[in-house]
Design an enzyme around this catalytic site. Structure first.
Site, short mmCIF file in Angstrom:
data_model
loop_
_atom_site.label_atom_id
_atom_site.label_comp_id
_atom_site.label_asym_id
_atom_site.label_seq_id
_atom_site.Cartn_x
_atom_site.Cartn_y
_atom_site.Cartn_z
CE LYS A 196 -3.86 -2.34 2.29
NZ LYS A 196 -3.19 -3.63 2.57
NE ARG A 197 6.20 0.84 1.39
CZ ARG A 197 6.06 -0.06 2.35
NH1 ARG A 197 4.86 -0.38 2.77
NH2 ARG A 197 7.11 -0.64 2.91
#
Length: 277
Positions: free
Chosen positions: A96-97
């Site tokens: 979830k960058r």
């Protein structure tokens, strides 16, 4: 791996199951804690027991980076093991960058070059320039957060603008211009089944990564009916239901049993659509 190759794997294995290796050292069987590499030994046993029933593994990075150097080593060893022994598996870094360009370039380098994942989950809310560095890798995938399974999704993702367009719909519409359906998937929670029809209107050809089945309350059969497209187009993730089916010395057999139960439901969905026999 292309979308067509992924679809062929789904048909061959009669499954669209993605197993989440969200390995929590506090939950693994106690006898493994005496091992030199307990996280890797747990993952290895789970993978060996379940690889026949799934087409993908999703490693939630938080469970590894929380352990510092040893966690990162376990992550690398797990990915290397799957690559060597089960090369047909689609590997997802659930990281979830998402950040400004040069930072995203480093994240992309980490997960695509250092760890050799096939895909990484990315938060789209800083816009295209925070996502585009991940798309510089022609054989890799970006999986954008669209509509998540948690209760907090109602805080922002389902809010509407003056024209009645929900925020997650805006994300889908705008991001379709960033990459083709061979390069981009979307995370859509299984608990948001009421929105699958609308999502398929906007992105009919893209794969959806669907968490939230099992422990989070999503209904696998409904997901299979509502979210599927003409090339299956879904990967349904299950983590805790499989990983922690038992804390005995034979935990891996319990995990295999749970994975096979899910795979059998998926087989029935694929059979109904005529993709398997």
């Amino acid at each position: 791996m292309t979308a067509n190759q992924l679809f062929k794997n789904i048909c061959r294995k009669k499954s669209f199951l993605c197993i989440g290796l969200d390995t929590d050292i506090k939950k693994i069987p106690k006898h493994l804690l005496s091992e030199k590499k307990p996280i890797f030994e747990f993952n290895k046993a789970i993978v060996d027991a379940t690889a026949d029933f799934c087409v993908a593994y999703k490693l939630n990075i938080a469970f590894y980076e929380s352990l510092g150097v040893e966690g990162w080593q376990a992550l690398e060893e797990t990915v290397d093991y799957i690559r060597h022994h089960y090369p047909d598996q689609f590997l997802i870094a659930d990281a979830k960058r998402g950040d400004i360009g040069n930072t995203s370039e480093m994240y992309a380098h980490t997960f695509f070059e250092q760890f050799n994942f096939d895909a990484v989950t990315v938060a789209p809310y800083m816009g295209e320039d925070s996502v585009s560095p991940f798309l510089k890798y022609p054989d890799k995938w970006v999986i954008l957060l669209a509509l998540t399974s948690n209760k907090g999704a109602f805080d922002f993702q389902l809010t509407e603008d003056a024209n009645g367009e929900k925020l997650f719909e805006k994300v889908l519409h705008r991001s379709m211009n960033w990459a083709t359906s061979d390069r981009m998937m979307y995370v859509v929670g299984a608990t948001k089944e009421a929105y699958f029809e609308k999502i398929r209107e906007i992105v009919p050809n893209h794969f959806l990564l669907i968490p939230g089945v099992g422990a989070q309350g999503g209904d696998l059969e409904k997901v299979g009916e509502l979210a599927i497209n003409d090339q299956c187009g879904i990967l349904v993730n299950s983590s805790r239901q499989i990983l922690y089916a038992s804390d005995s010395n034979l935990f891996y057999k319990a995990a295999a049993f749970e994975a096979q139960k899910i795979q059998q439901v998926m087989y029935a969905v694929l059979l109904k659509h005529g993709w398997v026999s």
